[in-house]
Design a protein around this motif. Structure first.
Motif, short mmCIF file in Angstrom:
data_model
loop_
_atom_site.label_atom_id
_atom_site.label_comp_id
_atom_site.label_asym_id
_atom_site.label_seq_id
_atom_site.Cartn_x
_atom_site.Cartn_y
_atom_site.Cartn_z
N ARG A 180 0.97 -1.25 -0.05
CA ARG A 180 0.07 -0.01 -0.06
C ARG A 180 0.92 1.22 -0.07
O ARG A 180 2.17 1.15 0.29
N VAL A 181 0.37 2.18 -0.42
CA VAL A 181 0.93 3.68 -0.11
C VAL A 181 0.26 4.46 0.77
O VAL A 181 -0.88 4.80 0.48
N GLU A 182 0.84 5.02 1.81
CA GLU A 182 -0.01 5.74 2.79
C GLU A 182 0.67 7.36 2.50
O GLU A 182 1.55 7.49 2.36
N VAL A 183 -0.33 7.99 2.52
CA VAL A 183 -0.14 9.62 2.34
C VAL A 183 -0.84 10.27 3.40
O VAL A 183 -1.89 10.40 3.82
N LEU A 184 0.07 10.91 4.19
CA LEU A 184 -0.33 11.55 5.39
C LEU A 184 -0.35 13.11 5.00
O LEU A 184 0.81 13.75 4.67
N ARG A 185 -1.22 13.94 5.28
CA ARG A 185 -1.48 15.33 4.72
C ARG A 185 -1.46 16.16 6.02
O ARG A 185 -1.80 16.01 7.08
N GLY A 186 -0.50 17.12 5.75
CA GLY A 186 -0.17 18.13 6.90
C GLY A 186 1.26 17.68 7.44
O GLY A 186 1.71 16.76 7.18
N PRO A 187 1.76 18.64 8.07
CA PRO A 187 3.34 18.38 8.43
C PRO A 187 3.49 17.34 9.45
O PRO A 187 2.49 17.10 10.52
N GLN A 188 4.47 16.66 9.37
CA GLN A 188 4.75 15.39 10.17
C GLN A 188 6.25 15.39 10.80
O GLN A 188 6.64 14.51 11.12
N GLY A 189 6.38 16.50 11.08
CA GLY A 189 7.76 17.04 11.67
C GLY A 189 8.17 16.23 13.20
O GLY A 189 9.22 15.91 13.24
N THR A 190 7.08 15.85 13.89
CA THR A 190 7.36 15.33 15.31
C THR A 190 7.79 13.87 15.25
O THR A 190 8.77 13.62 15.75
N LEU A 191 7.13 13.23 14.39
CA LEU A 191 7.61 11.65 14.15
C LEU A 191 8.34 11.38 13.10
O LEU A 191 9.35 10.59 13.11
N TYR A 192 8.31 12.35 11.87
CA TYR A 192 9.00 12.06 10.57
C TYR A 192 10.46 13.13 10.28
O TYR A 192 10.85 12.81 9.41
N GLY A 193 10.28 14.16 11.04
CA GLY A 193 11.40 15.02 11.00
C GLY A 193 11.46 16.05 9.64
O GLY A 193 10.39 16.41 9.14
N ALA A 194 12.79 15.98 9.41
CA ALA A 194 13.08 16.75 8.24
C ALA A 194 12.48 16.48 6.83
O ALA A 194 12.43 15.62 6.60
N GLY A 195 12.02 17.84 6.22
CA GLY A 195 11.39 17.52 4.93
C GLY A 195 9.83 17.30 4.98
O GLY A 195 9.22 17.36 3.88
N ALA A 196 9.42 16.67 6.14
CA ALA A 196 7.94 16.44 6.06
C ALA A 196 7.00 17.55 6.47
O ALA A 196 6.09 17.46 7.14
N ILE A 197 7.37 18.94 5.83
CA ILE A 197 6.71 20.03 6.13
C ILE A 197 5.26 20.00 5.76
O ILE A 197 4.65 20.83 6.32
N GLY A 198 5.15 19.61 4.76
CA GLY A 198 3.78 19.25 3.92
C GLY A 198 3.23 18.17 4.14
O GLY A 198 1.75 18.17 4.23
N GLY A 199 3.97 16.88 4.46
CA GLY A 199 3.15 15.80 4.35
C GLY A 199 4.41 14.47 4.35
O GLY A 199 5.36 14.78 4.30
N LEU A 200 3.67 13.59 4.00
CA LEU A 200 4.65 12.27 4.27
C LEU A 200 4.04 11.28 3.21
O LEU A 200 2.77 11.11 3.06
N LEU A 201 4.88 10.68 2.22
CA LEU A 201 4.60 9.67 1.16
C LEU A 201 5.36 8.45 1.86
O LEU A 201 6.60 8.38 1.85
N LYS A 202 4.52 7.43 2.08
CA LYS A 202 5.16 6.26 2.64
C LYS A 202 4.79 4.91 1.75
O LYS A 202 3.71 4.68 1.73
N TYR A 203 5.82 4.16 1.12
CA TYR A 203 5.58 2.93 0.63
C TYR A 203 5.78 1.86 1.55
O TYR A 203 7.10 1.79 2.14
N VAL A 204 4.84 1.02 1.60
CA VAL A 204 4.83 -0.14 2.59
C VAL A 204 4.99 -1.44 1.66
O VAL A 204 3.98 -1.68 0.79
N THR A 205 6.03 -1.96 1.61
CA THR A 205 6.33 -3.29 0.88
C THR A 205 5.73 -4.52 1.48
O THR A 205 5.17 -4.70 2.60
#
Length: 784
Positions: free
Chosen positions: A160-185
């Protein structure tokens, strides 16, 4: 000749020697993208299960496995079956499934810019972080072109591909200012064998065709303990644009190749997962259309570009990851280790920009031709340890530490020759054929500690909170060995900064299947040492933002209707923006912006077989104040550049985007199972850039104007609608699927980039990168 005509870079890389407009160049949703599990593999009980599986989608947004309905955040999940049904090969193919996600590409995967909720890629750093399982990939720094070279994984062997909208700086840190794109193999299966073979054919309207092949196997090496998974996929990318100069057809064809091997140990006390993934993208050229700079009409016909030099692109990623999950009884200890190597080469025709050096500067009879080549090499090591409580109690907690080190090198080379591609005549060939040759080595180190906790108060109320303290240290050097465009010599620089981010999210359950939540969260985009150019600051600071969100998640009508609604406001400070003059530039901290809007995702299962979905995003993202100007001394005068003005819309952010989807699943008396589906997706109008204001003043006296202000407004991309169709049928272990994307062959632009002469400033053409034309595909898979 007016030497002060601005050349605004679209490719916002520091020291972008060519005006960056050179780099610029459907998805059908089976069900609602917000969190639908997608159609199941063909089984006789598939239809009966569909009405009871809406609430069983799990995500790892909070770094623990949770039901998506219980997470107080906006998350979309794209399942493996959804990706298969639509023939997805890149982010651009399924972007419409995700409210608030915008993707611009240059005609092939990997040449991609991504934004979420209006947080546009204005600098050379990424605004959306990318993870593969537990490991971040791609650069956190500002010298690897992360804004326009987003990792674009071939979605095969992806669960699956998870897309988290909004800043994710607390758990995912640098670069996740707009959100997170996560590939789950997909994980190896320790309990049984699984084999899969598949092939397919894709063809593009008025373009080429190419083959796809794939293989997957999962075998237990020790029953119920040790499993091995292997996969390989080759995906052909047929071209569909031509070149008027040399007559080549379908020049932007290419291929994706992906391979993966994973070992999984399922122990009593700990689980161990070792994985090696390799992804390669090779494209022969870029997909573009030459447009008139005044009318934006094709100069030589639809899907016909004008380039004098070839523009190949390649990207190789090798990722080795090792994760350990140790059950301590009272808590779980997780170790996640990653090592990745990424090599990217992208070459662009810069004849329009720098070909005029031959006649205007060297005084040769005719202009020449030119190309610009970027090489990006990145070695990245990451290590994360985290300790988390057991799930299910009234109080859950998580603490962790994260470390990363990046060794990176960016190389730039600009060549000049005659218009036919031959070398300049002697003695100019030895003196001026290399307009620039430079290397930008850099290192990025970051150490962070973080914590997250949730507290359930009674049966209905829960509050989540998180904090993260991070420190990054960076080193950089600008080493120019040849050329006339940039001063020769070495110019090192360094920076360090401490960044604190936090989040707070209360939620209240209205019933068993409904909840409301609020979320306040912060995120950041790292700064770093800047290029050594007069007028540029020695370093650029981090961009910071704060997001405020209110949301509702609900299921009703016997769980046949699913509704998710979110409203948000984002305040963005110290925005990193590119500033350039005569094709050479760096980064500055511009100013402030806001993004506010709402997102709705709805899913209605009319019957056990028939599903209708709808998602829509309204986003109003704009600059609050004129960006801070850059003052570039030019001897007898100063050039003052404003790269954005108050009220400007954020680039490539439509006010409205939406997708209407439907799917019907069926089972025949002969034991065949299948589905048919359609999606109508809409995209509102967008702007390709912010406004640039160029002011010429007396040296050191900004109040004394020496010429009229020159304003370069952005270009507008029209709105469009596109229709996608798909169908599939199978029995036992085999399945046949067909799809037709953009069935009406809608002509629209993914991006627009003006090309002007670097010396004269003369507008010559605009390169429009089209959305993919009508595409047909057929796929066959056999599982045994």
């Amino acid at each position: 000749m007016n030497a002060f005509q601005p050349n605004r870079p679209w490719y916002r890389s520091p020291l972008s020697i060519a005006i960056a407009s050179t780099l610029a160049c459907v998805v059908a949703a089976p069900v609602m993208a917000q969190e639908s599990p997608g159609p199941q593999a063909p089984t006789e009980s598939a239809s009966a299960e569909r009405a009871t599986t809406l609430d069983k989608v799990v995500v790892t947004a909070n770094k623990r496995v949770e039901n998506i309905r219980d997470v107080a955040a906006s998350i979309s999940v794209i399942g493996e079956r959804q990706l298969e049904n639509i023939g997805a090969s890149s982010l651009a193919d399924y972007a419409a499934l995700i409210p608030g996600l915008q993707v611009q590409d240059s005609g092939s995967p990997g040449q991609t810019s991504v934004s979420l909720r209006g947080i546009a890629a204005l600098s050379s750093g990424a605004s959306v972080a990318t993870y593969i399982d537990e490991v971040p990939v791609g650069s956190s720094g500002i010298y690897q072109g992360a804004n326009t070279l987003m990792l674009d994984v071939l979605p095969y062997d992806i669960s699956r591909v998870e897309v988290l909208r909004g800043p994710q700086g607390t758990l995912y840190g640098a670069g996740a200012i707009g959100g997170l794109l996560k590939y789950v193999t997909r994980a190896p299966d320790v309990s049984g064998d699984e084999f899969r073979l598949g092939f397919g054919l894709r063809t593009v309207e008025d373009g080429g065709q190419d083959l796809n092949v794939r293989f997957g196997a999962s075998v237990p090496l020790k029953e119920d303990r040790l499993g091995l998974r292997m996969s390989f996929a080759r995906n052909g990318l047929p071209g569909y644009t031509d070149n008027i100069i040399d007559g080549r057809k379908d020049i932007n064809d290419g291929e994706q190749v992906g391979a993966r091997a994973a070992l999984f140990w399922d122990g009593d006390a700990f689980d161990l997962n070792l994985s090696v993934l390799d992804q390669r993208i090779n494209a022969d050229d870029r997909g573009g259309t030459a447009l008139d700079p005044e009318t934006l009409k094709p100069l030589f016909g639809d899907l016909v570009d004008r380039t004098w030099q070839r523009q190949p692109f390649s990207k190789d990623l090798t990722l080795t990851s090792l994760s350990l999950d140790w059950d301590l009884g009272w808590a779980n200890l997780v170790s996640a280790t990653g090592w990745s190597q990424t090599k990217t080469t992208t070459q662009m025709d810069s004849t329009i920009q720098f070909g005029e050096v031959a006649n205007l500067l060297l005084e040769l009879p005719d202009p020449g031709s030119s190309f610009l080549r970027y090489d990006f090499d990145l070695d990245k090591v990451t290590q994360e340890f985290r300790l988390s409580s057991k799930s299910g109690g009234p109080f859950e907690w998580l603490v962790g530490v994260f470390y990363t080190k990046e060794d990176a090198l960016q190389s730039q080379f600009v060549w000049l020759g005659q218009l036919d591609g031959s070398p300049l005549p002697a003695p100019y060939d030895s003196m001026f054929s290399t307009l620039a040759n430079l290397e930008l080595p850099s290192t990025y180190k970051e150490l962070a500690v973080f914590a997250n906790a949730s507290w359930r108060i009674g049966e209905r109320f829960k509050i989540d909170a998180g904090v993260r303290q991070a420190r990054n240290e960076q080193w950089f050097s600008q080493n120019v060995s040849e050329g006339i465009l940039v001063p020769l010599g070495d110019a090192p620089g360094e920076s360090s900064e401490d960044v604190f981010t936090w989040s707070l999210s209360p939620q209240f359950k209205l019933g068993d299947d409904s909840m409301v939540y609020a979320r306040i969260a912060t995120g950041y985009q790292p700064g770093g040492p800047n290029v050594a150019l007069e007028g540029m600051p020695p370093k650029v600071d981090s961009s910071m933002l704060t997001s405020y969100e209110l949301g509702l998640k609900s299921q009703f009508a016997d769980q046949r209707v699913q509704l998710d609604l979110a409203a948000f406001r984002i305040d963005w400070d110290d925005i990193q923006v590119a500033s350039s003059f005569n094709g050479v530039g760096g980064l500055v901290n511009g100013g402030e912006a806001t993004s506010e809007g709402a997102e709705l995702s709805a899913l209605f299962r009319a019957t056990d077989e028939w599903t209708v979905g709808f998602n829509v995003a309204y986003t109003r993202a704009s600059i609050k104040n004129d960006f801070e100007p850059t003052v570039i001394p030019q001897g007898p005068f100063d050039v003052i550049l404003y790269t954005g003005l108050a009220g400007d819309r954020m680039p490539y952010v439509p006010k409205l985007s939406w997708a209407l989807t439907t799917e019907y699943a069926f089972t025949t008396q002969g034991g065949f199972n299948g589905q048919v589906g359609a999606a109508l997706r809409g995209m509102g109008s967008r702007l390709n850039d912010t406004t640039e204001l160029q002011r010429i003043t007396a040296p050191g006296d900004p109040s004394t104007l020496l010429a009229e202000d020159q304003i370069t407004p952005p270009l507008e991309l029209d709105s469009y609608r596109a229709l996608d169709l798909y169908a599939g049928i199978g029995k036992g272990g085999w399945e046949l699927r067909v799809y037709a994307n953009n069935i009406t062959n809608e002509g629209a632009w993914s991006s627009l980039a003006p090309l002007n002469g670097a010396l004269s400033g003369t507008p010559v053409q605009v390169v429009g990168v089209p959305i993919r034309p009508r595409t047909f595909g057929i796929e066959f898979d056999y599982r045994f």
